[in-house]
Design a protein around this motif. Structure first.
Motif, PDB file in Angstrom:
ATOM      1  N   UNK A 128      -8.983  -9.575   2.627  1.00 54.39           N
ATOM      2  CA  UNK A 128      -9.866  -8.710   1.842  1.00 54.39           C
ATOM      3  C   UNK A 128      -9.379  -7.267   1.883  1.00 54.39           C
ATOM      4  N   UNK A 129      -8.878  -6.830   3.030  1.00 50.61           N
ATOM      5  CA  UNK A 129      -8.373  -5.461   3.173  1.00 50.61           C
ATOM      6  C   UNK A 129      -7.145  -5.230   2.293  1.00 50.61           C
ATOM      7  N   UNK A 130      -6.258  -6.215   2.241  1.00 49.99           N
ATOM      8  CA  UNK A 130      -5.061  -6.097   1.391  1.00 49.99           C
ATOM      9  C   UNK A 130      -5.446  -6.040  -0.082  1.00 49.99           C
ATOM     10  N   UNK A 131      -6.359  -6.919  -0.476  1.00 51.74           N
ATOM     11  CA  UNK A 131      -6.736  -7.002  -1.885  1.00 51.74           C
ATOM     12  C   UNK A 131      -7.491  -5.766  -2.359  1.00 51.74           C
ATOM     13  N   UNK A 132      -8.416  -5.269  -1.550  1.00 46.28           N
ATOM     14  CA  UNK A 132      -9.275  -4.182  -2.029  1.00 46.28           C
ATOM     15  C   UNK A 132      -8.763  -2.789  -1.696  1.00 46.28           C
ATOM     16  N   UNK A 133      -8.040  -2.630  -0.568  1.00 43.48           N
ATOM     17  CA  UNK A 133      -7.638  -1.291  -0.133  1.00 43.48           C
ATOM     18  C   UNK A 133      -6.136  -1.140   0.112  1.00 43.48           C
ATOM     19  N   UNK A 134      -5.400  -2.221   0.063  1.00 41.96           N
ATOM     20  CA  UNK A 134      -3.975  -2.159   0.330  1.00 41.96           C
ATOM     21  C   UNK A 134      -3.643  -1.953   1.799  1.00 41.96           C
ATOM     22  N   UNK A 135      -4.552  -2.355   2.684  1.00 41.96           N
ATOM     23  CA  UNK A 135      -4.358  -2.199   4.126  1.00 41.96           C
ATOM     24  C   UNK A 135      -3.748  -3.468   4.703  1.00 41.96           C
ATOM     25  N   UNK A 136      -2.914  -3.309   5.721  1.00 37.21           N
ATOM     26  CA  UNK A 136      -2.258  -4.477   6.286  1.00 37.21           C
ATOM     27  C   UNK A 136      -2.555  -4.704   7.768  1.00 37.21           C
ATOM     28  N   UNK A 137      -3.186  -3.719   8.425  1.00 32.60           N
ATOM     29  CA  UNK A 137      -3.466  -3.844   9.854  1.00 32.60           C
ATOM     30  C   UNK A 137      -4.946  -3.594  10.136  1.00 32.60           C
TER      31      UNK A 137
END
Length: 87
Positions: A52-61
């Motif tokens: 969800x973090x990758x999809x919505x905010x581009x976060x990986x960690x």
């Protein structure tokens, strides 16, 4: 339709019925730290949160996430840490 109207009436008349029949948002991550107890109860794992973090905010960690919240709809909302918090 009658069942739906009956539930509407019960929720209006007895507020505790609403609490029993509807879920509330659940905090899954706070300040980059997973809350394992909430995750287990909600049947969510770290990969679900990171997806969800990758999809919505581009976060990986995980440490880039300030809050991750499991919404009533079943989706996961991600609030990233501000740049000042990440330093």
């Amino acid at each position: 339709m009658a069942i739906d109207r009956t539930f509407d009436y019960l929720q209006w008349k007895f507020p505790w019925v609403t609490k029993m029949t509807q879920s509330v948002p659940v905090v899954l991550v706070e300040s980059g730290t997973p809350i394992r107890q909430h995750m287990a109860k909600s049947h969510v794992d770290e990969s679900d949160i990171l997806s969800a973090a990758r999809k919505s905010q581009g976060l990986s960690r995980m440490d880039q996430i300030d809050y991750a919240i499991l919404e009533r709809s079943g989706g996961i909302s991600i609030l990233p840490k501000s740049p000042a918090q990440q330093e």
